[in-house]
Scaffold this active site. Sequence first.
Site, PDB file in Angstrom:
ATOM      1  CD  GLU A 156      -0.021  -2.308   8.692  1.00 42.81           C
ATOM      2  OE1 GLU A 156       0.943  -2.799   9.296  1.00 42.81           O
ATOM      3  OE2 GLU A 156       0.066  -1.285   7.975  1.00 42.81           O
ATOM      4  CG  ASN A 185       2.399  -3.361   0.908  1.00 49.82           C
ATOM      5  OD1 ASN A 185       1.478  -3.476   0.112  1.00 49.82           O
ATOM      6  ND2 ASN A 185       2.334  -2.540   1.952  1.00 49.82           N
TER       7      ASN A 185
END
Length: 389
Positions: free
Chosen positions: A292, A260
């Site tokens: 995640e 990210n």
Amino acid sequence: MTTLVGLNIVIAAVLGVLALLCAAASVTLGRNATLAWVSGALVNGTVQTLILTFGAGTAIEFFSAAVLAPLGFLLAGQAIAALVPGLPGRRMVIATVATLSATAVMLCWFGAPIAAQAAAFELACIVAMLDAAWRLQQRAFGQSHLLTALTIMVYVLAGFTVLRLAALPVHIGADVTFLSFSRSGSEALFLSAASLLTPIIIILLLARVITATIETFQHQSEHDSLTGLFNRRMMDAMTAEYGRSGAVIFCDIDHFKRVNDLYGHEAGDQVIRSFALLLNHSGHVAGRIGGEEFALLLPGCAAQEAADIAESIRIAFHQLTHATLPEDERLSASFGVAVHKASEPVRKAFARADSALYAAKAAGRNRVVVHNPHGHVPGTGSYGEQRAA
């Protein structure tokens, strides 16, 4: 006559109210296309009813029959097309119906026999109805009781219209006017049948929209919006009364925050979707339980079998390329495996699998760790057993 006028006004009012309700519901449900087209069809029906009430015997009544009747069936067909998407476009059907309606108006303008005028707009109605029925049959017939009933009703109404067209040469002579035709016994019979079938079709269509909306909301409440996998709430619900022995796998994408931070959240979302797709292809119940973090339920599986499944997913993900990342960028995931007995809650196995996952990440990530209460020493490489207390 006064009673008939009053009844038609009531019918027009009911259709108008239903049109407003459908329009409001369409907006409330995020511009639901099916409800929007149904609303248009109901408005069209309201106008037709008012014309039949106050414009009987005038040229506008013929306009209602030649233009508004086919238009109503086209609007209903658009609603059905929105309900069962994915089939070829309707441009040819719309063009054909418009051409036949225009032909009916032109024939009236030039004083052609009523039989020819009526045949043109009857054909327009038949084309629109058969297109709607065909769309339902291709995608929905036999898959849903509501849609099957809707398909049958549309075909029945189309069948009545075909019979009406076939009977035109018998009931219409050379000197018959449109007014006498519209007041004939055969026309009254058809209008009675249409008045009976049309509300049934509308009710079935609305019922299907309501059912589909409920199904959509239910799916959204049970599934993760990004991956389509089950969400944490649904995973917990499925394991509440499991009653079977088996295994569970907890997995986590390694160093996901780095993805990210370096490549953006859109790239991170694509990585999550790719990993979820691998889990889904495993053929086992899969869920996203965190950002995640994911879980797999494997009823009837032993520890070794579950570990093999986890290892195959680990290898596949590590070899995967991602369109939103550099071509040489390879990601990894860590896995924790635990088994449970039929007599114990699955949530206890969840806790053990989570502990095994923590051990896998602590041992260097990109590996599978099986929870083992006997304290086995971790194996070499990425696939080993470790006590995860």
